[in-house]
Design a protein around this motif. Structure first.
Motif, PDB file in Angstrom:
ATOM      1  N   UNK A  40      55.322  40.499  44.771  1.00 43.85           N
ATOM      2  CA  UNK A  40      55.749  40.872  43.413  1.00 43.85           C
ATOM      3  C   UNK A  40      55.478  42.355  43.196  1.00 43.85           C
ATOM      4  N   UNK A  41      56.493  43.064  42.762  1.00 41.26           N
ATOM      5  CA  UNK A  41      56.308  44.491  42.466  1.00 41.26           C
ATOM      6  C   UNK A  41      56.343  44.698  40.960  1.00 41.26           C
ATOM      7  N   UNK A 105      50.313  46.927  48.047  1.00 41.03           N
ATOM      8  CA  UNK A 105      49.877  48.326  48.009  1.00 41.03           C
ATOM      9  C   UNK A 105      50.341  48.988  46.740  1.00 41.03           C
ATOM     10  N   UNK A 106      50.310  50.310  46.747  1.00 40.23           N
ATOM     11  CA  UNK A 106      50.691  51.029  45.534  1.00 40.23           C
ATOM     12  C   UNK A 106      51.384  52.349  45.891  1.00 40.23           C
ATOM     13  N   UNK A 118      52.359  46.575  44.253  1.00 40.06           N
ATOM     14  CA  UNK A 118      52.888  45.382  44.921  1.00 40.06           C
ATOM     15  C   UNK A 118      51.737  44.443  45.281  1.00 40.06           C
ATOM     16  N   UNK A 119      51.872  43.193  44.877  1.00 36.84           N
ATOM     17  CA  UNK A 119      50.861  42.181  45.175  1.00 36.84           C
ATOM     18  C   UNK A 119      51.528  40.895  45.611  1.00 36.84           C
ATOM     19  N   UNK A 120      50.685  39.939  46.045  1.00 37.25           N
ATOM     20  CA  UNK A 120      51.231  38.685  46.572  1.00 37.25           C
ATOM     21  C   UNK A 120      51.749  37.771  45.466  1.00 37.25           C
ATOM     22  N   UNK A 125      48.830  41.323  41.058  1.00 38.83           N
ATOM     23  CA  UNK A 125      49.248  42.612  40.523  1.00 38.83           C
ATOM     24  C   UNK A 125      48.379  42.987  39.330  1.00 38.83           C
ATOM     25  N   UNK A 126      48.092  42.003  38.507  1.00 34.85           N
ATOM     26  CA  UNK A 126      47.266  42.268  37.335  1.00 34.85           C
ATOM     27  C   UNK A 126      45.834  42.599  37.737  1.00 34.85           C
ATOM     28  N   UNK A 127      45.336  41.903  38.769  1.00 33.63           N
ATOM     29  CA  UNK A 127      43.936  42.060  39.164  1.00 33.63           C
ATOM     30  C   UNK A 127      43.718  43.382  39.892  1.00 33.63           C
ATOM     31  N   UNK A 128      44.693  43.793  40.696  1.00 30.87           N
ATOM     32  CA  UNK A 128      44.529  44.975  41.552  1.00 30.87           C
ATOM     33  C   UNK A 128      44.071  46.216  40.800  1.00 30.87           C
TER      34      UNK A 128
END
Lengths: 128, 168
Positions: A40-41, A105-106, A118-120, A125-128
């Motif tokens: 998810x981006x 990543x970012x 970008x997260x799984x 994404x919110x946590x990163x």
């Protein structure tokens, strides 16, 4: 040579300590990166979400998204499990060189105040 | 020539050199995105070792403000990144020169380069309100260590040549 090494002994210790710290952080980040089929981006402008894209549901054909940056429009290229900044008229073009992302990543453009995270999953994404 | 006049002249010339180097080094292509060689740190180290912390602070702050003015990015995020990185680097270099006596200019330089990167990433994290900016820190800091050693070696060589003296 021996004299040089002896005079720089403490410089060497400082260098090794700092380098190890960076390598440890780098390894931690690399192992935490995911390349699953569900990426998810989230695109932010000035810390506000502009768009959220499920990269796993995108087609293989590249599409372009125009996002308003702090100084001008930024063109973002999106396709399946892929996102990157295609065009940006900032002076350094650092964000273009950082692109694209095919794993978590970012990408950041400080000049345009744009961040692509970008997260799984959505929660990643919110946590990163 | 009076010592005070010499110091002012030395600081002014150092500031001019630091500005010129800092401005032109941005045109040097780098293989690490966002990284810069930090060659102007040679001048700051020289001022720190030849003059005092006061002259070095003048050069550090002067360089940040004037280069931002020249690039037209005064008071935007790039300016604040530069200011935070330069100031943190300066504080670390002054403290390490005073308290870590066994470090040579090479050690002081690499500490300065490392904390310059840390300061910039911290400023960007605060500005963008996200800790994700630290994603770039390891790669940038490793690059900073390499350039820090190089700039430190150059500065040490010039200091050892003893061509500048403000006390005579």
């Amino acid at each position: 040579m021996k004299k040089f090494l002896r005079s720089h002994l403490f410089d060497g210790i400082a260098l090794i300590a700092l380098a190890l710290t960076s390598v440890a952080i780098l390894l931690g980040l690399l192992f935490s990166r995911t390349s699953s089929n569900h990426l998810i981006a989230t695109i932010y402008f000035k810390n506000e979400v502009v768009e959220t894209v499920d990269l796993s549901k995108e087609s293989e054909e590249e599409r372009h998204l125009e996002v308003k940056g702090a100084h001008s429009e930024v063109i973002i290229a999106i396709k399946r499990n892929y996102i990157g900044i295609e065009e940006n008229d900032c002076p350094s073009k650092t964000c273009i060189h950082m692109s694209p992302l095919a794993k978590s990543g970012v990408i950041v453009c400080a000049y345009q105040m744009i961040r692509i995270s970008v997260g799984e999953s959505f929660s990643d994404v919110e946590v990163l | 020539m009076r010592n005070g006049v010499k110091r002012i002249a030395f600081s002014a010339v150092s500031l001019a050199l630091a500005i010129a180097i800092s401005y032109f080094e941005s045109y040097i292509p780098m293989f690490v995105p966002g990284a810069k060689p930090g060659l102007s740190n040679i001048i700051i180290l020289l001022v720190l070792y030849i003059a005092t912390w006061k002259e070095a602070l003048f050069v550090v702050l002067g360089k940040v403000f004037i280069v931002s003015l020249l690039r037209g990015n005064m008071f935007d995020v790039i300016f604040f990144m530069s200011l935070t990185g330069s100031f943190l680097s300066y504080i670390v270099m002054v403290l390490s020169k005073v308290f870590l006596k066994k470090l040579t200019p090479v050690g002081v330089s690499l500490l300065g380069a490392y904390f310059h990167t840390l300061g910039q990433v911290m400023a960007l994290s605060i500005y963008m309100a996200s800790i994700e900016m630290f994603f770039y820190f390891p790669l940038l800091s490793l690059f900073a260590l390499a350039t820090g050693v190089l700039t430190g070696l150059v500065a040490q060589r010039i200091v050892e040549m003893n061509i500048f003296s403000l006390n005579s």
